[in-house]
Design a protein around this motif. Structure first.
Motif, PDB file in Angstrom:
ATOM      1  N   SER A 148      -6.838  -5.364  -6.589  1.00 25.88           N
ATOM      2  CA  SER A 148      -7.114  -4.267  -6.225  1.00 25.88           C
ATOM      3  C   SER A 148      -8.113  -3.588  -7.486  1.00 25.88           C
ATOM      4  O   SER A 148      -8.029  -4.140  -8.766  1.00 25.88           O
ATOM      5  N   ASN A 169     -11.661   2.887   0.388  1.00 26.34           N
ATOM      6  CA  ASN A 169     -11.067   2.208   0.122  1.00 26.34           C
ATOM      7  C   ASN A 169     -10.154   1.926   1.325  1.00 26.34           C
ATOM      8  O   ASN A 169      -8.884   1.893   1.465  1.00 26.34           O
ATOM      9  N   MET A 172      -9.703  -1.942   2.006  1.00 26.98           N
ATOM     10  CA  MET A 172      -7.786  -1.902   1.120  1.00 26.98           C
ATOM     11  C   MET A 172      -7.522  -2.129   1.775  1.00 26.98           C
ATOM     12  O   MET A 172      -5.926  -2.231   1.334  1.00 26.98           O
ATOM     13  N   CYS A 176      -3.780  -3.613   2.949  1.00 26.79           N
ATOM     14  CA  CYS A 176      -2.417  -3.114   2.526  1.00 26.79           C
ATOM     15  C   CYS A 176      -1.335  -2.853   3.225  1.00 26.79           C
ATOM     16  O   CYS A 176      -0.746  -3.472   3.557  1.00 26.79           O
ATOM     17  N   LEU A 195      -0.397  -1.343  -5.302  1.00 22.67           N
ATOM     18  CA  LEU A 195      -1.059  -2.770  -6.301  1.00 22.67           C
ATOM     19  C   LEU A 195      -1.287  -3.714  -5.253  1.00 22.67           C
ATOM     20  O   LEU A 195      -0.235  -4.683  -4.938  1.00 22.67           O
TER      21      LEU A 195
END
Length: 417
Positions: A148, A169, A172, A176, A195
């Protein structure tokens, strides 16, 4: 604490691709120079220097790495911050609280300490600069590290050609979700991401952020109640988690650290940049800006910064404006020179994005020496030029020529690799 993981190992280690490549002689040179600095500036008995340098030299020859003492680690982390030319807030570098977490090597323990760091560094709003330093790279062994970018950050969802949340993001968030993270049933622009870690085998693990770990500030304007309709908020503290700390030739790829925000980081960059939240037009409507006025965007920047500053003040959370930060940077610059050190500064990063020419740093000459100890993200970018600068040392003509030759040889060799 909940977590999930999948095995994402491949023939190419993503952390290895980021680490600086040092020859044995370069690593030994950086280690020796760091110990010289530590015994010169740190709280250490100078009579122990020769024996400590022999011990480190022996460990490097036998194992290719050595272990810093707790005192060396604390000193090195503070000097790394002092040397990092992209940070405007280094006037308090000596006050950095260094947490020696090298004994925590399991992903669960690393995640738990990282969330503990997030809560405790908040310090009731009086944010305390803190770094948690986990295990270093030792030979061929890479430790747990955090993928992260920041511990607290907002999700970005790609929905029918538009992004809900933070566009920075989107990838990301996708990762996730693929690892089992479930976004809120009603998605918003400000959903906290979990995280993302990688364990020592390269597997990705995702940890849900514990309830109450992240303080968030609702952004309200003291004179424009229409701001409330935007539903803006931001987390109180930036806990940067994707940078590698390098001290004396030893790399610590998991060393999350925090300071406090400068208002323009939130208002001018996070909320207004076109590749981030891009709220220029939305804020303009709230303040009734006349878009026929060529300076209407300047009004937007001013009022959004005013809103951020007022909101953090009302919440009792430490934040600095760009004029204060600029004055503090010059205090740092003067203090460094008074102590016989040449301060590093990257002008493009130090000068604030608002009222730049009104800030004294705009007119201040800077050079980023890229000295070590330091922080970096990748050898392909900011880590490529890190080396011993020796700019403030009395080296003499022959040693200076030798330094220049070694630097040219190192740069050529790294380009050829």
């Amino acid at each position: 604490m909940s977590r999930s993981f999948i095995d994402s190992r491949s023939s190419s280690d993503p952390l290895r691709r980021r680490l600086r490549r040092l020859s044995p002689s370069e690593r030994a040179e950086e280690a020796n120079a760091f110990l010289d600095l530590y015994f010169r500036e740190g709280d250490a008995d100078p009579s122990d220097r020769a024996s400590r340098q022999r011990e480190v030299r022996r460990d490097l020859e036998r194992h290719g790495f050595y272990r810093h003492t707790t005192e060396e680690l604390a000193f090195g982390a503070r000097v790394a911050w002092r040397n990092h030319g992209r940070c405007i807030g280094r006037h308090v570098w000596k006050a950095l609280d260094v947490l020696d977490c090298r004994g925590l090597t399991e992903p669960d323990a690393v995640a738990a300490q990282t969330f503990r760091h997030l809560r405790e560094a908040d310090n009731g709003g009086d944010i305390r600069p803190t770094i948690s330093v986990f295990a270093p790279v030792t030979g061929d062994q890479t430790p747990v590290w955090i993928e992260s970018r920041q511990v607290a950050q907002y999700a970005g969802y790609l929905e029918t050609g538009r992004v809900v949340g933070d566009p920075a993001n989107v990838e990301m968030t996708r990762i996730c979700v693929s690892l089992g993270w479930r976004p809120p049933s009603t998605r918003s622009h400000f959903d906290l991401l979990p995280l993302l870690l990688r364990d020592a085998f390269g597997r990705r693990l995702v940890y849900a952020t514990p309830e109450g770990s992240v303080r968030e500030i609702e952004i309200r304007h003291p004179h424009y109640p229409e701001f409330a309709s935007l539903g803006l908020r931001w987390y109180a503290m930036p806990l940067v988690s994707d940078m590698i700390l390098t001290i004396g030739g030893i790399d610590y790829p998991c060393a999350p650290f925090n300071g406090w925000y400068m208002a323009t980081e939130i208002a001018c960059r996070n909320l207004l940049d076109t590749y981030r939240y891009d709220l220029v037009n939305a804020v303009a409507r709230c303040i009734g800006a006349d878009t026929r006025d060529p300076l209407w965007k300047d009004d937007v920047v001013l009022e959004l910064n005013r809103a951020v500053i007022a909101s953090f003040r009302d919440a009792g959370v430490r934040l600095v404006d760009h004029h204060q930060a600029s004055a503090q940077y010059l205090d740092f610059d003067r203090a460094e020179r008074a102590n016989g050190r040449m301060p590093s500064g990257d002008w493009a990063w130090i000068v604030p994005p608002q009222s730049s020419a009104l800030c004294p740093v705009f007119h201040h000459a800077m050079t980023d020496l890229k000295d070590v100890p330091n922080f970096y993200r990748s050898r392909a970018t900011d880590g490529a030029d890190l080396s011993l600068s020796r700019v403030t040392e009395e080296r003499g003509r022959i040693l200076t020529r030798a330094d220049n030759w070694r630097r040219r040889w190192r740069d050529w060799r790294r380009r050829e690799i």
